[in-house]
Design a protein around this motif. Structure first.
Motif, PDB file in Angstrom:
ATOM      1  N   CYS A  36       0.748  -4.463  13.429  1.00  0.00           N
ATOM      2  CA  CYS A  36       1.805  -4.703  12.431  1.00  0.00           C
ATOM      3  C   CYS A  36       2.742  -5.803  12.921  1.00  0.00           C
ATOM      4  O   CYS A  36       3.108  -5.849  14.097  1.00  0.00           O
ATOM      5  CB  CYS A  36       2.584  -3.405  12.181  1.00  0.00           C
ATOM      6  N   LEU A  37       3.131  -6.683  12.013  1.00  0.00           N
ATOM      7  CA  LEU A  37       4.000  -7.818  12.363  1.00  0.00           C
ATOM      8  C   LEU A  37       5.473  -7.458  12.195  1.00  0.00           C
ATOM      9  O   LEU A  37       6.345  -8.275  12.439  1.00  0.00           O
ATOM     10  CB  LEU A  37       3.653  -9.018  11.472  1.00  0.00           C
ATOM     11  N   CYS A  39       7.389  -7.113   9.632  1.00  0.00           N
ATOM     12  CA  CYS A  39       7.972  -8.187   8.817  1.00  0.00           C
ATOM     13  C   CYS A  39       9.405  -7.864   8.413  1.00  0.00           C
ATOM     14  O   CYS A  39       9.718  -6.731   8.025  1.00  0.00           O
ATOM     15  CB  CYS A  39       7.176  -8.374   7.534  1.00  0.00           C
ATOM     16  N   PRO A  43       7.227  -6.608   2.599  1.00  0.00           N
ATOM     17  CA  PRO A  43       6.704  -6.420   1.239  1.00  0.00           C
ATOM     18  C   PRO A  43       6.061  -5.048   1.034  1.00  0.00           C
ATOM     19  O   PRO A  43       6.045  -4.536  -0.077  1.00  0.00           O
ATOM     20  CB  PRO A  43       5.661  -7.545   1.090  1.00  0.00           C
ATOM     21  N   CYS A  44       5.555  -4.448   2.117  1.00  0.00           N
ATOM     22  CA  CYS A  44       4.945  -3.110   2.000  1.00  0.00           C
ATOM     23  C   CYS A  44       5.998  -2.091   1.555  1.00  0.00           C
ATOM     24  O   CYS A  44       5.738  -1.246   0.695  1.00  0.00           O
ATOM     25  CB  CYS A  44       4.311  -2.698   3.331  1.00  0.00           C
ATOM     26  N   PRO A  55       7.643  -0.757   8.284  1.00  0.00           N
ATOM     27  CA  PRO A  55       7.629  -1.303   9.636  1.00  0.00           C
ATOM     28  C   PRO A  55       8.326  -0.394  10.642  1.00  0.00           C
ATOM     29  O   PRO A  55       7.903  -0.298  11.794  1.00  0.00           O
ATOM     30  CB  PRO A  55       8.363  -2.647   9.510  1.00  0.00           C
ATOM     31  N   CYS A  97       0.641  -5.924   1.920  1.00  0.00           N
ATOM     32  CA  CYS A  97       0.716  -6.297   3.346  1.00  0.00           C
ATOM     33  C   CYS A  97       0.375  -7.786   3.524  1.00  0.00           C
ATOM     34  O   CYS A  97      -0.583  -8.293   2.930  1.00  0.00           O
ATOM     35  CB  CYS A  97      -0.250  -5.429   4.160  1.00  0.00           C
ATOM     36  N   VAL A  98       1.164  -8.452   4.359  1.00  0.00           N
ATOM     37  CA  VAL A  98       1.002  -9.908   4.515  1.00  0.00           C
ATOM     38  C   VAL A  98      -0.373 -10.291   5.066  1.00  0.00           C
ATOM     39  O   VAL A  98      -0.805 -11.429   4.902  1.00  0.00           O
ATOM     40  CB  VAL A  98       2.106 -10.527   5.412  1.00  0.00           C
ATOM     41  N   ILE A 107      -2.843  -3.750   7.260  1.00  0.00           N
ATOM     42  CA  ILE A 107      -2.564  -2.604   8.136  1.00  0.00           C
ATOM     43  C   ILE A 107      -2.920  -1.324   7.365  1.00  0.00           C
ATOM     44  O   ILE A 107      -2.520  -1.184   6.201  1.00  0.00           O
ATOM     45  CB  ILE A 107      -1.052  -2.565   8.516  1.00  0.00           C
ATOM     46  N   ILE A 109      -1.822   1.438   6.356  1.00  0.00           N
ATOM     47  CA  ILE A 109      -0.515   2.117   6.316  1.00  0.00           C
ATOM     48  C   ILE A 109      -0.680   3.612   5.999  1.00  0.00           C
ATOM     49  O   ILE A 109      -0.062   4.470   6.635  1.00  0.00           O
ATOM     50  CB  ILE A 109       0.406   1.429   5.274  1.00  0.00           C
TER      51      ILE A 109
END
Ligand code: SF4
Length: 447
Positions: A36-37, A39, A43-44, A55, A97-98, A107, A109
């Motif tokens: 996971c970045l 972010c 957006p998730c 996140p 997810c990006v 990811i 999720i």
């Protein structure tokens, strides 16, 4: 031919095993959590109707803070465990997810969410403490996702909640209306117990609004009432032959699979399922998994307009279900009172209708298919009579509310979930319950 008990126990077990298995090891979960970045402005989270801080809970998993992770999830969505199994994540968090933009796997999720929430429920972790009772009493009608979500928020704030549920078990559509390979009845019972373990919430089963419970009486006995009774019977096809034996309602079919057990549920050899929503897919795939020889889904529009997700359609295809696009049933034909054929009319798409999708228009060309079972899955109807009898403002049975907080036309009466929106996802109902609970808490300050 319709019959039950077609398969061996091993076949039933295999066909109905968990479609989204959990992580087998901690390391496997950590590998995905560490992808996971995290972010900023994730957006998730924005695409989760309950706004779970994705996140944050993934970071907590990555740092082995599983309790913290579960609390982050449950704070936004007390049914986060069930939702990790039934949410159409490809059009919600995982779809946003990006990683999708980089053409890489998003990811997982939902699987990570399940990782934390399963541990919380298995360990019976008390992640919330109820405030001392403040003396306010609220009646909640319906122990489905909206009702349970509202009850949990209210009880955390020290409100004494009584839930009235007409069925014998709680959980609503999660317990009675979702395919057994997505979420088991045992899991639903555990989830309900976990939610109620907070305390301050009593559930009375077998109590139905209107029949045993006049709304007027509840308004007198409680400080506020939250209506979360969902929607009712299947929408009729309104075609000749609909009353023949072998024509069944999809939710009743799914309900009996969950309530009576796989071997007891009668299923045909040649099954037609009308509709292309999630319930239609759940009915079609489960008919196949119960041993039906042929299952055909019929939809009057095309793949472009279908309400189910592409992932759900793929499950049906992988299960060997056939699909007829642009076909609408026009007559059920029978012999000796039993369905033998379904006659359909071919459709074509015209200009958009009120839903914004291109409207199906009859072409006049028909075809017939041999069937011994027809499953209707074209949506459910609101409880119009009951809503009307209760004196609530409504649109065709869907309760009218002000804004997002479930304020109805009757003082002290709030409503949320499917009985307001006509039928959406479980996660939408959970959010509606949360928002209404906030409005109820404000209202209780005034009484
Ligand atoms: Fe992590 Fe994907 Fe959400 Fe970004 S969009 S925070 S990568 S799950």
């Amino acid at each position: 031919m319709i019959r039950d008990n077609r398969l061996t126990k091993e076949q039933y077990d295999r066909n109905f095993s968990d479609i989204h298995p959990p992580f087998e090891t901690r390391d496997a979960a950590l590998v995905d959590a560490n992808r996971c970045l995290f972010c900023y402005d994730a957006p998730c989270t924005k695409s989760c109707p309950t706004g779970i801080d994705v996140p944050k809970f993934i970071k907590q998993i990555a740092t082995d803070d599983i309790k913290g992770s579960a609390r982050t999830i449950f704070l936004s969505n007390i049914m986060g465990g069930g939702c990790s199994r039934v949410c159409p994540v490809e059009k919600l968090c995982e779809g946003a997810c990006v990683y999708n933009l980089m053409e890489e796997e998003p990811i997982p999720i939902a699987r990570l969410q399940r990782y934390s929430t399963d541990r919380a429920m298995q360990g019976k972790w008390p992640l919330f403490v109820r405030k001392p009772s403040g003396g306010h009493r609220v009646a909640v009608i319906g122990a489905g996702p909206a009702g349970l979500s509202a009850a949990h928020v209210l009880s955390r704030e020290g409100v004494d909640v009584t839930i009235f549920e007409k069925e014998e078990k709680g959980g609503g559509l999660m317990t009675y209306g979702v395919a057994a390979y997505k979420v088991t009845p045992e899991y639903c019972a555990e989830e309900l117990d976990y939610i109620l373990s907070l305390g301050g919430i009593t559930v009375q089963y077998g109590a139905e609004l209107g029949k045993d419970l006049p709304l007027e009486q509840l308004r007198e006995e409680y400080d506020a009432v939250f209506l979360a009774f969902g929607v009712g019977l299947a929408r009729r096809l309104d075609i000749p032959g609909e009353e023949l034996n072998g024509v069944v309602d999809a939710l009743r079919f799914i309900y009996s699979i969950r309530a009576d057990g796989f071997p007891s549920v009668p299923v045909g050899d040649k099954v037609a399922v009308i509709g292309m929503g999630m319930t239609a897919i759940d009915a079609a795939t489960q008919a196949r998994r119960l041993g039906a020889g042929e299952v055909t889904l019929l939809y009057r529009r095309t793949e472009e307009e279908m309400p189910c997700t592409k992932a759900e359609l793929e499950i049906a295809r992988l299960d060997g279900c056939r699909i007829y696009w642009l076909a609408a049933p026009c007559e059920v034909i029978g012999s000796d009172g039993r369905v033998t054929q379904l006659r359909c009319e071919k459709m074509e798409l015209g200009p958009p209708d009120a839903s914004g999708r291109r409207a199906p228009c009859p072409t006049g060309e028909t075809f017939a298919m041999d069937v011994d079972m027809v499953i209707k899955a074209t949506g459910q109807m609101p409880f119009e009579q009951m809503v009307d009898a209760g004196g609530l403002s409504h649109h065709g049975g869907k309760i009218e509310t002000t804004g997002l907080h479930g304020i109805t036309s009757l003082p002290g009466v709030f409503a949320g979930g499917d009985c307001v929106n006509g039928g959406k996802e479980v996660v939408d109902a959970v959010q509606a319950g949360k928002l209404s609970a906030a409005a109820i808490l404000s209202y209780l300050q005034t009484v």
